[in-house]
Write a protein that holds these residues in place. Sequence first.
Motif, PDB file in Angstrom:
ATOM      1  N   LEU A  47       0.831  -1.192   0.000  1.00  0.00           N
ATOM      2  CA  LEU A  47       0.000   0.000   0.000  1.00  0.00           C
ATOM      3  C   LEU A  47       0.872   1.251   0.000  1.00  0.00           C
ATOM      4  CD1 LEU A  47      -2.845   1.318   0.313  1.00  0.00           C
ATOM      5  CD2 LEU A  47      -2.414   1.267   2.785  1.00  0.00           C
ATOM      6  N   VAL A  48       0.512   2.187  -0.866  1.00  0.00           N
ATOM      7  CA  VAL A  48       1.140   3.505  -0.886  1.00  0.00           C
ATOM      8  C   VAL A  48       0.264   4.502  -0.138  1.00  0.00           C
ATOM      9  CG1 VAL A  48       1.963   5.396  -2.332  1.00  0.00           C
ATOM     10  CG2 VAL A  48       2.253   3.021  -3.094  1.00  0.00           C
ATOM     11  N   ALA A  49      -0.999   4.561  -0.529  1.00  0.00           N
ATOM     12  CA  ALA A  49      -1.927   5.500   0.079  1.00  0.00           C
ATOM     13  C   ALA A  49      -3.348   5.064  -0.234  1.00  0.00           C
ATOM     14  CB  ALA A  49      -1.689   6.922  -0.431  1.00  0.00           C
ATOM     15  N   SER A  50      -4.261   5.426   0.650  1.00  0.00           N
ATOM     16  CA  SER A  50      -5.678   5.160   0.409  1.00  0.00           C
ATOM     17  C   SER A  50      -6.488   6.344   0.904  1.00  0.00           C
ATOM     18  CB  SER A  50      -6.115   3.870   1.100  1.00  0.00           C
ATOM     19  OG  SER A  50      -5.996   3.994   2.493  1.00  0.00           O
ATOM     20  N   VAL A  51      -7.717   6.413   0.431  1.00  0.00           N
ATOM     21  CA  VAL A  51      -8.611   7.502   0.834  1.00  0.00           C
ATOM     22  C   VAL A  51     -10.027   6.953   0.931  1.00  0.00           C
ATOM     23  CG1 VAL A  51      -8.890   8.282  -1.567  1.00  0.00           C
ATOM     24  CG2 VAL A  51      -9.326   9.862   0.322  1.00  0.00           C
ATOM     25  N   THR A  52     -10.704   7.331   1.999  1.00  0.00           N
ATOM     26  CA  THR A  52     -12.086   6.873   2.196  1.00  0.00           C
ATOM     27  C   THR A  52     -13.044   7.676   1.316  1.00  0.00           C
ATOM     28  OG1 THR A  52     -12.554   8.436   3.964  1.00  0.00           O
ATOM     29  CG2 THR A  52     -11.512   6.367   4.606  1.00  0.00           C
ATOM     30  N   SER A  53     -14.282   7.248   1.278  1.00  0.00           N
ATOM     31  CA  SER A  53     -15.280   7.967   0.491  1.00  0.00           C
ATOM     32  C   SER A  53     -15.481   9.377   1.025  1.00  0.00           C
ATOM     33  CB  SER A  53     -16.608   7.212   0.491  1.00  0.00           C
ATOM     34  OG  SER A  53     -17.068   7.006   1.822  1.00  0.00           O
TER      35      SER A  53
END
Length: 120
Positions: A47-53
Amino acid sequence: QVQLVESGGDLVQAGGSLRLSCAASGSIRSINDMGWYLQAPGKQRELVASVTSGGSPNYADSVKGRFTISRDNAKNTVYLQMHSLKPEDTAVYYCNTWVVTMSGYNINYWGQGTQVTVSS
């Protein structure tokens, strides 16, 4: 069916910047988390980055302060702005999303990958 189309990978010198985009299309009711992963040769995908809705981001320690993830919910698109790139950032970058389809199923999808190469 849902398709993810990525763009923005390129060859760049160390210290440079790139912006990756990933657009989702197809049978989409809504999209939950969206994220970017990288896979370097001979290594596992990470994983590099994630974003929620709702727009809350999460970053790997190795990219904090250099990368910014964002999304445009109206366009079903997630972006990864990368600054101060290092040779160790070289990898194939994959988009990943959790999509609630029109049929009501929550399904995980991967993009085809886009190559980022950082020269020293």
